[in-house]
Design a protein around this motif. Sequence first.
Motif, PDB file in Angstrom:
ATOM      1  N   ASN A  29      53.704  39.352  14.447  1.00  0.00           N
ATOM      2  CA  ASN A  29      54.760  40.243  13.985  1.00  0.00           C
ATOM      3  C   ASN A  29      55.579  39.517  12.922  1.00  0.00           C
ATOM      4  N   ASP A  30      55.027  39.452  11.728  1.00  0.00           N
ATOM      5  CA  ASP A  30      55.604  38.650  10.650  1.00  0.00           C
ATOM      6  C   ASP A  30      57.030  39.038  10.282  1.00  0.00           C
ATOM      7  N   ASP A  31      57.320  40.331  10.259  1.00  0.00           N
ATOM      8  CA  ASP A  31      58.657  40.755   9.853  1.00  0.00           C
ATOM      9  C   ASP A  31      59.645  40.816  11.017  1.00  0.00           C
ATOM     10  N   LYS A  32      59.190  40.436  12.218  1.00  0.00           N
ATOM     11  CA  LYS A  32      60.037  40.340  13.421  1.00  0.00           C
ATOM     12  C   LYS A  32      60.778  41.642  13.726  1.00  0.00           C
ATOM     13  N   SER A  37      52.401  46.237  12.942  1.00  0.00           N
ATOM     14  CA  SER A  37      51.896  47.157  11.927  1.00  0.00           C
ATOM     15  C   SER A  37      50.381  47.051  11.842  1.00  0.00           C
ATOM     16  N   ARG A  38      49.776  47.990  11.142  1.00  0.00           N
ATOM     17  CA  ARG A  38      48.331  47.944  10.934  1.00  0.00           C
ATOM     18  C   ARG A  38      47.931  46.644  10.246  1.00  0.00           C
ATOM     19  N   ASP A  39      48.705  46.231   9.244  1.00  0.00           N
ATOM     20  CA  ASP A  39      48.375  44.996   8.522  1.00  0.00           C
ATOM     21  C   ASP A  39      48.496  43.771   9.414  1.00  0.00           C
ATOM     22  N   GLU A  40      49.536  43.721  10.247  1.00  0.00           N
ATOM     23  CA  GLU A  40      49.703  42.594  11.166  1.00  0.00           C
ATOM     24  C   GLU A  40      48.570  42.555  12.177  1.00  0.00           C
ATOM     25  N   LEU A  41      48.163  43.722  12.672  1.00  0.00           N
ATOM     26  CA  LEU A  41      47.060  43.774  13.622  1.00  0.00           C
ATOM     27  C   LEU A  41      45.748  43.386  12.945  1.00  0.00           C
ATOM     28  N   ALA A  42      45.555  43.810  11.715  1.00  0.00           N
ATOM     29  CA  ALA A  42      44.352  43.417  10.976  1.00  0.00           C
ATOM     30  C   ALA A  42      44.293  41.901  10.824  1.00  0.00           C
ATOM     31  N   ASP A  43      45.436  41.266  10.543  1.00  0.00           N
ATOM     32  CA  ASP A  43      45.488  39.805  10.456  1.00  0.00           C
ATOM     33  C   ASP A  43      45.116  39.168  11.790  1.00  0.00           C
ATOM     34  N   ALA A  44      45.639  39.711  12.885  1.00  0.00           N
ATOM     35  CA  ALA A  44      45.336  39.170  14.213  1.00  0.00           C
ATOM     36  C   ALA A  44      43.846  39.274  14.505  1.00  0.00           C
ATOM     37  N   ILE A  45      43.245  40.396  14.147  1.00  0.00           N
ATOM     38  CA  ILE A  45      41.811  40.590  14.393  1.00  0.00           C
ATOM     39  C   ILE A  45      40.992  39.601  13.570  1.00  0.00           C
ATOM     40  N   ARG A  46      41.333  39.470  12.302  1.00  0.00           N
ATOM     41  CA  ARG A  46      40.578  38.546  11.435  1.00  0.00           C
ATOM     42  C   ARG A  46      40.707  37.110  11.923  1.00  0.00           C
TER      43      ARG A  46
END
Length: 96
Positions: A29-32, A37-46
């Motif tokens: 959760n980069d923006d705390k 968000s979808r982008d944060e979850l995509a980062d976690a998956i990658r």
Amino acid sequence: MAIKTRAYSVDGKREMTIDEFKRWLKKFNDDKDGKISRDELADAIRVSNGGWFTSRKSKRIIRSVDANGSGFIDDNEIKNLVEFAEKHLKVRILHL
């Protein structure tokens, strides 16, 4: 930032409780703002798969997890995310 757990099952899947899974997810959760968000979850998956999922595939999977299309994973969608993690991220969520 791989998924770290205390145990592995016989089939090699990492075992964690739902609370441990949520704590791991919050690390992205980069923006705390308290939402994933979808982008944060995509980062976690990658990250958890060593870059195995392409960005396009990640986005498609995220859309299926984000059932209401809000762009965020909320508490009502955690079940979808758990199912995804168990299927694609080699995680077994322990329901204690």
